[in-house]
Design a protein around this motif. Structure first.
Motif, PDB file in Angstrom:
ATOM      1  N   LYS A 484       0.866  -1.176   0.000  1.00  0.00           N
ATOM      2  CA  LYS A 484       0.000   0.000   0.000  1.00  0.00           C
ATOM      3  C   LYS A 484       0.906   1.230   0.000  1.00  0.00           C
ATOM      4  O   LYS A 484       1.891   1.260   0.730  1.00  0.00           O
ATOM      5  N   PRO A 485       0.609   2.242  -0.808  1.00  0.00           N
ATOM      6  CA  PRO A 485       1.488   3.426  -0.843  1.00  0.00           C
ATOM      7  C   PRO A 485       1.591   4.076   0.537  1.00  0.00           C
ATOM      8  O   PRO A 485       0.612   4.125   1.280  1.00  0.00           O
ATOM      9  N   LEU A 486       2.793   4.592   0.863  1.00  0.00           N
ATOM     10  CA  LEU A 486       2.996   5.256   2.148  1.00  0.00           C
ATOM     11  C   LEU A 486       2.235   6.577   2.162  1.00  0.00           C
ATOM     12  O   LEU A 486       2.085   7.227   1.135  1.00  0.00           O
ATOM     13  N   GLU A 487       1.802   6.965   3.352  1.00  0.00           N
ATOM     14  CA  GLU A 487       1.085   8.237   3.469  1.00  0.00           C
ATOM     15  C   GLU A 487       1.926   9.262   4.209  1.00  0.00           C
ATOM     16  O   GLU A 487       2.523   8.963   5.238  1.00  0.00           O
ATOM     17  N   TYR A 488       1.974  10.453   3.645  1.00  0.00           N
ATOM     18  CA  TYR A 488       2.737  11.546   4.255  1.00  0.00           C
ATOM     19  C   TYR A 488       1.821  12.756   4.449  1.00  0.00           C
ATOM     20  O   TYR A 488       0.795  12.885   3.791  1.00  0.00           O
TER      21      TYR A 488
ATOM     22  N   GLU B  35       6.262  -4.638  11.501  1.00  0.00           N
ATOM     23  CA  GLU B  35       7.081  -3.547  10.965  1.00  0.00           C
ATOM     24  C   GLU B  35       6.609  -3.104   9.592  1.00  0.00           C
ATOM     25  O   GLU B  35       6.896  -1.999   9.149  1.00  0.00           O
ATOM     26  N   VAL B  36       5.894  -3.980   8.901  1.00  0.00           N
ATOM     27  CA  VAL B  36       5.412  -3.616   7.567  1.00  0.00           C
ATOM     28  C   VAL B  36       3.902  -3.357   7.598  1.00  0.00           C
ATOM     29  O   VAL B  36       3.229  -3.461   6.571  1.00  0.00           O
ATOM     30  N   ALA B  37       3.378  -3.010   8.788  1.00  0.00           N
ATOM     31  CA  ALA B  37       1.931  -2.791   8.923  1.00  0.00           C
ATOM     32  C   ALA B  37       1.425  -1.732   7.952  1.00  0.00           C
ATOM     33  O   ALA B  37       0.349  -1.866   7.371  1.00  0.00           O
ATOM     34  N   LYS B  38       2.230  -0.659   7.748  1.00  0.00           N
ATOM     35  CA  LYS B  38       1.779   0.404   6.855  1.00  0.00           C
ATOM     36  C   LYS B  38       1.587  -0.096   5.424  1.00  0.00           C
ATOM     37  O   LYS B  38       0.637   0.276   4.759  1.00  0.00           O
ATOM     38  N   SER B  39       2.520  -0.915   4.952  1.00  0.00           N
ATOM     39  CA  SER B  39       2.464  -1.358   3.553  1.00  0.00           C
ATOM     40  C   SER B  39       1.605  -2.605   3.374  1.00  0.00           C
ATOM     41  O   SER B  39       0.976  -2.776   2.346  1.00  0.00           O
ATOM     42  N   PHE B  40       1.651  -3.520   4.365  1.00  0.00           N
ATOM     43  CA  PHE B  40       1.031  -4.831   4.154  1.00  0.00           C
ATOM     44  C   PHE B  40       0.034  -5.232   5.251  1.00  0.00           C
ATOM     45  O   PHE B  40      -0.429  -6.369   5.264  1.00  0.00           O
ATOM     46  N   GLY B  41      -0.283  -4.308   6.183  1.00  0.00           N
ATOM     47  CA  GLY B  41      -1.191  -4.637   7.292  1.00  0.00           C
ATOM     48  C   GLY B  41      -2.523  -5.189   6.812  1.00  0.00           C
ATOM     49  O   GLY B  41      -3.009  -6.201   7.340  1.00  0.00           O
ATOM     50  N   ASP B  42      -3.113  -4.561   5.800  1.00  0.00           N
ATOM     51  CA  ASP B  42      -4.414  -5.016   5.302  1.00  0.00           C
ATOM     52  C   ASP B  42      -4.315  -6.418   4.721  1.00  0.00           C
ATOM     53  O   ASP B  42      -5.194  -7.257   4.933  1.00  0.00           O
ATOM     54  N   ASP B  43      -3.214  -6.672   3.986  1.00  0.00           N
ATOM     55  CA  ASP B  43      -3.009  -8.005   3.391  1.00  0.00           C
ATOM     56  C   ASP B  43      -2.899  -9.072   4.481  1.00  0.00           C
ATOM     57  O   ASP B  43      -3.475 -10.153   4.367  1.00  0.00           O
ATOM     58  N   ILE B  44      -2.120  -8.759   5.514  1.00  0.00           N
ATOM     59  CA  ILE B  44      -1.903  -9.734   6.589  1.00  0.00           C
ATOM     60  C   ILE B  44      -3.240 -10.052   7.274  1.00  0.00           C
ATOM     61  O   ILE B  44      -3.583 -11.223   7.481  1.00  0.00           O
TER      62      ILE B  44
END
Lengths: 512, 97
Positions: A484-488, B35-44
């Motif tokens: 998911k794209p990072l948010e800033y 640690e990758v919750a932002k990028s992959f939290g939804d997938d997990i």
């Protein structure tokens, strides 16, 4: 506004700070005016003191720029001591301009930011709690990240004007002649600190080892030094060699190192008298071991190795496989301690090493460099600054500078945990793809299409299979999935300078 | 299906995920640390929920400590934890696998 890499830059900040957007890796032949420090004249007989507090009180004032070096790495005792006194004295609004910030300094810097003591920072990098604080908007003014060569340039032309430099050394005489080679807390080359010693208005040496006058070899000279402050201990010798340097047993990294070696040895640059540099990443370090075997086998010797030096490099020097080690910093104890005994392990300052605004820097003479990356994208742009969560956790170091080599190889595993290393678009561009020639991962070697000569050459090599960088990216995404794209937020927390002083990218505040 | 006992699968090693299932009353509640919750939290979360749903588990508290695991690992660890929690380790749910 956007720069030539299509990175969006903050107009207002760019114009306030008088910055131009990055255009090209070509430096050209501009004429540069260098600056000179203010000198308080003395015969030098009253420099020694043990009253650090008085020195700080009499010399550091609100709004000044102060600097430190990071040669003690994680074993540094000087930074926290000096900053503690500065905070106790209630001094405000300082610009912190160290050569870099190591983890042992993090908590102090965060405290100094929160108390208003430090309001501006320029550094090679930052990590841990400090990187986290800055990425969450702790500082109002954006941090300026510069490469080691870029810092030298900025000091020389006055972009960084250091009022007071606090430089820890493992030995000094009563007038300030000092080097990094003898004493308890030996770190070898003083490369980065030599810029501060030459250009700061006031130079304060801190040492735990006052030796008889005159002290030689004098890397820092008495003509540059205002104070010699005696302290108990400047550093912890056991921690100077820790940090970035590790010796890998990871089979994946060893495979990458072997592939990198085959790229080097099959290139046109692998011939007697070639030169090379390696970064401090696991695979990059391991390359030296494979390269050594190839050099012996093919009766090839190197004229020099450059940059941050490790023990395996010193072994090559001792075995006669390398003529000169041009040493700006030492990553481990073996490299640090050997400088005293090897006249061919030459200390060089950051300007000589990598400053682009020069009458010739050593990186311009470099044939091969092996560097690592947090991320590299399908345009070969490299990020060594922000992690997969968008938080600052790295350093420009010499990455941009060394990438000017004739053959720049980026090596990295294809994925780390669930993070892809080869991506469509890096979070932060530090080194532009134009200066990157080859990307090596355990799943394949990708050559920059701009280097058709290398592609043609490597296609002739039996068993060497090239892939496209897009293939590597697709393969990585197949393994880890699409992030998911990072948010800033809209706030800019840092600017990354290219080595010529233009802005190559910005870092924004992360949204949590 | 009802959770019979609290059960754990997986380790805290790099590239693994540790899944702990315990009795719940309010649907599938996932507490994810990654640690990758932002990028992959939804997938997990999606992978864990899918596996639990395949087991017909509707009310459960999930504590997931992720160290960068890939989907296949998350799936395997969740299945193991589910069978332990349901006390069906000796009767593998082949249709779920």
């Amino acid at each position: 506004m956007k720069n030539s890499l299509n990175r969006e830059l903050p107009d207002q900040i760019m114009s306030d700070l008088n910055y131009r957007p990055f255009e090209s890796t070509e430096i050209g032949h501009p004429e540069i005016q260098r600056t000179a420090p203010v000198v308080r004249v003395t015969t030098g007989n009253d420099k020694v003191t043990d009253d650090l507090e008085a020195v700080v009180k009499n010399n550091v004032h609100d709004g000044m720029t102060i600097s430190f070096h990071h040669h003690f790495r994680e074993g540094d005792f000087v930074f926290n001591r000096v900053m503690g006194i500065i905070m106790d004295l209630g001094i405000k609004d300082l610009t912190l301009a160290p050569s870099s910030l190591t983890n042992v300094m993090n908590d102090t810097v965060v405290k100094a930011i929160n108390s208003g003591t430090v309001t501006h920072i320029t550094s090679s990098g930052m990590r841990g709690s400090l990187g986290d604080a800055v990425s969450h908007g702790a500082l109002k003014a954006p941090v300026i990240f510069r490469s080691h060569g870029g810092r030298a340039r900025a000091i020389e032309n006055g972009d960084i004007k250091i009022d007071v430099a606090f430089l820890g050394v493992p030995n000094a005489d009563r007038l300030g002649n000092a080097n990094g080679m003898y004493g308890d807390a030996v770190f070898g080359s003083l490369g980065y600190a030599l810029m501060d010693a030459q250009y700061a208005n006031k130079v304060v040496l801190l040492t735990d080892n006052l030796v008889s006058y005159p002290n030689t070899p004098a890397s820092i000279k008495q003509t540059q030094v205002d104070y010699v402050v005696e302290v108990d201990k400047v550093g912890d010798p056991d921690k100077i060699g820790s940090g970035a340097t590790r010796f890998t047993k990871d089979p994946k990294e060893l495979k990458i190192a072997e592939m990198v070696n085959s790229v080097i040895t099959n290139s046109q640059y692998f011939q007697d008298g070639f030169s090379f540099q390696t970064g401090s990443g696991g695979a990059a370090l391991a390359v030296t071991r494979y390269l050594k075997e190839s050099m012996v086998e093919n009766h090839i010797k190197a004229s020099f190795t450059l940059g941050g030096i490790t023990s395996p490099m010193i072994d090559l020097l001792k075995e006669g496989l390398v003529d000169k080690v041009m040493d700006v910093q030492d990553f481990d104890k073996g490299a640090a301690s050997s400088m005293a005994d090897n006249k061919n392990q030459q200390e060089i300052d950051a300007s000589w090493y990598a400053d682009p605004d020069n009458k010739g820097a050593m990186v311009d003479q470099l044939d091969v460099v092996i560097l690592s990356a947090l991320e590299v994208d399908t345009n070969f742009n490299v990020n060594v600054m922000t992690g997969s969560d968008g938080v600052i956790r790295g350093a420009v170091g010499g990455h941009q500078d060394a990438a000017t080599a004739k053959l720049t190889i980026i090596c990295s595993p294809l994925v780390r945990g669930r993070n892809a290393t080869v991506v469509k678009d890096v979070a932060t561009v530090v080194t532009p793809g134009d200066s990157v020639d080859v990307v090596v991962t355990e799943r394949g070697i990708a050559v920059n299409p701009k280097r058709q000569d290398l592609i043609d050459r490597f296609n002739q090599v039996p068993g060497m299979k090239l892939v496209s960088i897009a293939d590597l990216q697709a393969e990585a995404e197949k393994i880890v999935g699409e992030p998911k794209p990072l948010e800033y937020t809209d706030r800019t927390v840092a600017l990354v300078e290219y080595r010529d002083g233009t802005i190559i990218d910005q870092i924004k505040e992360v949204k949590d | 299906m009802e959770i019979k006992k609290t059960a754990l699968a997986g380790t805290l090693e790099s590239s693994d995920i540790q899944i702990m299932l315990s009795k719940g009353t309010n649907g599938i509640q996932i507490d994810l640390d990654s640690e990758v919750a932002k990028s992959f939290g939804d997938d997990i979360r999606r992978v864990i929920t899918t596996v639990l749903t395949d087991f017909n588990i509707t009310d459960v508290n999930v504590k997931a400590v992720d160290k960068g695991a890939l989907d296949c690992v998350i799936k395997a660890r969740t299945i193991a934890a589910a069978q332990r929690a349901l006390d069906t380790v000796n009767e593998p749910a082949w249709e779920v696998l």
